[in-house]
Design a protein around this motif. Structure first.
Motif, PDB file in Angstrom:
ATOM      1  N   ARG A 209       0.687  -1.165  -0.153  1.00  0.00           N
ATOM      2  CA  ARG A 209      -0.006   0.016  -0.030  1.00  0.00           C
ATOM      3  C   ARG A 209       0.919   1.190   0.096  1.00  0.00           C
ATOM      4  O   ARG A 209       0.750   1.932  -0.654  1.00  0.00           O
ATOM      5  CB  ARG A 209      -0.994   0.133   1.162  1.00  0.00           C
ATOM      6  N   LYS A 210       1.928   1.145   0.771  1.00  0.00           N
ATOM      7  CA  LYS A 210       2.747   2.517   0.754  1.00  0.00           C
ATOM      8  C   LYS A 210       3.482   2.656  -0.364  1.00  0.00           C
ATOM      9  O   LYS A 210       3.654   3.811  -0.993  1.00  0.00           O
ATOM     10  CB  LYS A 210       3.918   2.109   2.004  1.00  0.00           C
TER      11      LYS A 210
ATOM     12  N   LEU B 245       0.837   3.985  -2.974  1.00  0.00           N
ATOM     13  CA  LEU B 245       0.728   5.640  -2.622  1.00  0.00           C
ATOM     14  C   LEU B 245       1.954   6.496  -3.170  1.00  0.00           C
ATOM     15  O   LEU B 245       1.722   7.362  -3.674  1.00  0.00           O
ATOM     16  CB  LEU B 245       0.491   5.711  -1.155  1.00  0.00           C
ATOM     17  N   ALA B 246       2.999   5.928  -3.030  1.00  0.00           N
ATOM     18  CA  ALA B 246       4.284   6.764  -3.633  1.00  0.00           C
ATOM     19  C   ALA B 246       3.973   6.925  -4.971  1.00  0.00           C
ATOM     20  O   ALA B 246       4.343   7.814  -5.675  1.00  0.00           O
ATOM     21  CB  ALA B 246       5.448   6.063  -3.160  1.00  0.00           C
TER      22      ALA B 246
ATOM     23  N   TYR C 136       1.220  13.027   4.771  1.00  0.00           N
ATOM     24  CA  TYR C 136       2.062  13.415   3.584  1.00  0.00           C
ATOM     25  C   TYR C 136       3.463  12.526   3.662  1.00  0.00           C
ATOM     26  O   TYR C 136       4.526  12.616   3.184  1.00  0.00           O
ATOM     27  CB  TYR C 136       2.605  14.824   3.756  1.00  0.00           C
TER      28      TYR C 136
ATOM     29  N   VAL D   4       4.200   9.370   3.307  1.00  0.00           N
ATOM     30  CA  VAL D   4       4.623   8.647   2.174  1.00  0.00           C
ATOM     31  C   VAL D   4       5.332   9.457   1.093  1.00  0.00           C
ATOM     32  O   VAL D   4       5.931   8.615   0.236  1.00  0.00           O
ATOM     33  CB  VAL D   4       3.369   7.835   1.748  1.00  0.00           C
ATOM     34  N   TYR D   5       5.176  10.661   1.049  1.00  0.00           N
ATOM     35  CA  TYR D   5       5.691  11.225   0.029  1.00  0.00           C
ATOM     36  C   TYR D   5       7.302  11.819   0.235  1.00  0.00           C
ATOM     37  O   TYR D   5       8.013  11.961  -1.056  1.00  0.00           O
ATOM     38  CB  TYR D   5       4.872  12.535  -0.417  1.00  0.00           C
TER      39      TYR D   5
ATOM     40  N   ASP E 168       9.484  10.057   2.904  1.00  0.00           N
ATOM     41  CA  ASP E 168      10.078   9.224   3.882  1.00  0.00           C
ATOM     42  C   ASP E 168      11.270   8.164   3.312  1.00  0.00           C
ATOM     43  O   ASP E 168      12.064   7.721   3.996  1.00  0.00           O
ATOM     44  CB  ASP E 168       9.235   8.441   4.963  1.00  0.00           C
ATOM     45  N   ASP E 169      11.141   7.990   1.983  1.00  0.00           N
ATOM     46  CA  ASP E 169      12.085   7.276   1.212  1.00  0.00           C
ATOM     47  C   ASP E 169      13.338   7.725   0.498  1.00  0.00           C
ATOM     48  O   ASP E 169      14.190   7.350   0.147  1.00  0.00           O
ATOM     49  CB  ASP E 169      11.158   6.348   0.160  1.00  0.00           C
TER      50      ASP E 169
END
Length: 209
Positions: free
Chosen positions: A10-11, A14-15, A159, A161-162, A164-165
């Protein structure tokens, strides 16, 4: 274990498919965002707002500009219109960025804080980017929703998910700016590109602060 796998998937989705825009975008921009700014003369002083309003005329109305002074043009034409006199009205260029999003680029090194409040009324979202690369000065990525500034985008769990990577060098001004532009490209569903700055937007004269 199944629940963990679903959460991870899911993550990732979303990205790839930002929830707000509904438009699939690459996880990272196809072109370096700082290079885009350099090629369009915006790198050394870049002040802009991402606004969750698609209609550029509505954005201009909220900024309280006089409609008779607006001119339809691309970014380069807007930048060439700059005069030498400090008494000239401040100007901005407004362009449709993506579905439900516009970009406001301030052209005279001045971005009034009050504009975020006006633009965000009625449940809209506004993100501020203010960076003067020549003197290594960059503001935090502020977020305003429905007339209330709630801090930075990093304070908003929705926000996460936008960004954190991302692993940009946040100790440098360039690294911070590239991260900001990548985050906002994911949120809006479109990164900065040449077609955007070549598109027809609105050159507007801003009222006195």
């Amino acid at each position: 274990m199944c629940g963990v796998v679903i959460a991870v998937l899911r993550k990732a989705l979303l990205a790839l498919y930002p929830a707000e825009s509904g438009v699939p975008v690459p996880v990272f921009p196809a072109e370096n965002q700082l290079r885009i700014l350099i090629e369009h003369g915006l790198y050394y002083s870049f002040m802009a707002r991402w606004v969750s309003i698609e209609d550029v005329h509505e954005v201009a109305r909220r900024l309280q500009v006089a409609t008779e002074t607006t001119v339809a043009c691309d970014l380069q034409a807007a930048m060439r219109s700059s005069g030498a006199s400090s008494r000239k009205p401040r100007r901005a260029w407004i362009a449709r960025l993506a579905a439900s999003w516009s970009l406001v680029v301030y052209l005279d090194g001045w971005m009034p804080d009050s504009d975020s409040d006006l633009l965000s009324l009625g449940g809209k979202s506004v993100f501020d980017v203010s960076c003067i690369s020549g003197i290594e000065e960059i503001e935090e990525l502020f977020y305003t929703h429905d007339g209330v500034s709630t801090g930075t985008i990093y304070d908003e769990e929705e926000y996460l998910v936008y960004w954190d990577d991302l692993q940009y060098d946040l100790k440098s001004t360039d690294g911070q700016l590239e991260e900001y532009l990548t985050i906002l490209g994911r949120v809006a569903g479109r990164f900065l590109d040449h077609d955007l700055f070549s598109s027809q937007g609105l050159l507007v004269q801003l009222p006195p602060d």
